[in-house]
Design a protein around this motif. Structure first.
Motif, PDB file in Angstrom:
ATOM      1  N   ASP A   1      -0.222   1.991  -7.990  1.00 42.38           N
ATOM      2  CA  ASP A   1      -1.486   1.987  -8.738  1.00 42.38           C
ATOM      3  C   ASP A   1      -2.474   0.977  -8.153  1.00 42.38           C
ATOM      4  O   ASP A   1      -3.664   1.271  -8.014  1.00 42.38           O
ATOM      5  CB  ASP A   1      -1.249   1.674 -10.218  1.00 42.38           C
ATOM      6  CG  ASP A   1      -0.658   2.843 -10.978  1.00 42.38           C
ATOM      7  OD1 ASP A   1      -0.668   3.970 -10.445  1.00 42.38           O
ATOM      8  OD2 ASP A   1      -0.184   2.623 -12.108  1.00 42.38           O
ATOM      9  N   ALA A   2      -1.981  -0.201  -7.795  1.00 37.96           N
ATOM     10  CA  ALA A   2      -2.852  -1.222  -7.215  1.00 37.96           C
ATOM     11  C   ALA A   2      -3.392  -0.770  -5.862  1.00 37.96           C
ATOM     12  O   ALA A   2      -4.574  -0.979  -5.546  1.00 37.96           O
ATOM     13  CB  ALA A   2      -2.087  -2.539  -7.061  1.00 37.96           C
ATOM     14  N   ILE A   3      -2.556  -0.124  -5.064  1.00 36.34           N
ATOM     15  CA  ILE A   3      -2.976   0.384  -3.755  1.00 36.34           C
ATOM     16  C   ILE A   3      -4.019   1.488  -3.930  1.00 36.34           C
ATOM     17  O   ILE A   3      -5.033   1.529  -3.223  1.00 36.34           O
ATOM     18  CB  ILE A   3      -1.770   0.903  -2.941  1.00 36.34           C
ATOM     19  CG1 ILE A   3      -0.838  -0.240  -2.576  1.00 36.34           C
ATOM     20  CG2 ILE A   3      -2.216   1.671  -1.712  1.00 36.34           C
ATOM     21  CD1 ILE A   3      -1.381  -1.207  -1.553  1.00 36.34           C
ATOM     22  N   LEU A   4      -3.793   2.390  -4.876  1.00 33.93           N
ATOM     23  CA  LEU A   4      -4.771   3.457  -5.132  1.00 33.93           C
ATOM     24  C   LEU A   4      -6.115   2.885  -5.553  1.00 33.93           C
ATOM     25  O   LEU A   4      -7.168   3.356  -5.117  1.00 33.93           O
ATOM     26  CB  LEU A   4      -4.247   4.412  -6.215  1.00 33.93           C
ATOM     27  CG  LEU A   4      -3.231   5.436  -5.759  1.00 33.93           C
ATOM     28  CD1 LEU A   4      -2.602   6.128  -6.959  1.00 33.93           C
ATOM     29  CD2 LEU A   4      -3.867   6.447  -4.826  1.00 33.93           C
ATOM     30  N   THR A   5      -6.077   1.866  -6.393  1.00 33.20           N
ATOM     31  CA  THR A   5      -7.322   1.219  -6.821  1.00 33.20           C
ATOM     32  C   THR A   5      -8.055   0.631  -5.630  1.00 33.20           C
ATOM     33  O   THR A   5      -9.270   0.803  -5.487  1.00 33.20           O
ATOM     34  CB  THR A   5      -7.018   0.120  -7.859  1.00 33.20           C
ATOM     35  OG1 THR A   5      -6.370   0.714  -8.987  1.00 33.20           O
ATOM     36  CG2 THR A   5      -8.281  -0.567  -8.316  1.00 33.20           C
ATOM     37  N   ALA A   6      -7.337  -0.028  -4.760  1.00 34.14           N
ATOM     38  CA  ALA A   6      -7.954  -0.627  -3.570  1.00 34.14           C
ATOM     39  C   ALA A   6      -8.431   0.445  -2.598  1.00 34.14           C
ATOM     40  O   ALA A   6      -9.494   0.316  -1.991  1.00 34.14           O
ATOM     41  CB  ALA A   6      -6.966  -1.565  -2.882  1.00 34.14           C
TER      42      ALA A   6
END
Length: 68
Positions: free
Chosen positions: A38-43
């Motif tokens: 999720d954090a990677i997708l946000t970035a």
């Protein structure tokens, strides 16, 4: 050097799929990997900051629209 978020996400998703067991460690690891994905997708899909350039107001165009 910029991060390759798409590649990192693919690796994390592969690790998630590899941890297919029903044991507690696998479940907790999948939960942690899910947060990382999720954090990677946000970035990865974050909008880049940009400068907004205002256009000058055109009084003639405004007055024509109000007369229509």
């Amino acid at each position: 050097m910029k991060s390759d978020f798409a590649m990192a996400r693919r690796h994390l998703e592969r690790a998630y799929n590899a941890l297919s067991g029903d044991d507690e460690t696998s479940r907790k690891s999948r939960d942690a990997l899910d947060l990382l994905v999720d954090a990677i997708l946000t970035a990865e899909y974050r909008r880049q900051e940009c400068e907004i350039i205002p256009f000058p107001a055109n009084e003639d165009r405004r007055s024509r629209r109000s007369n229509i």
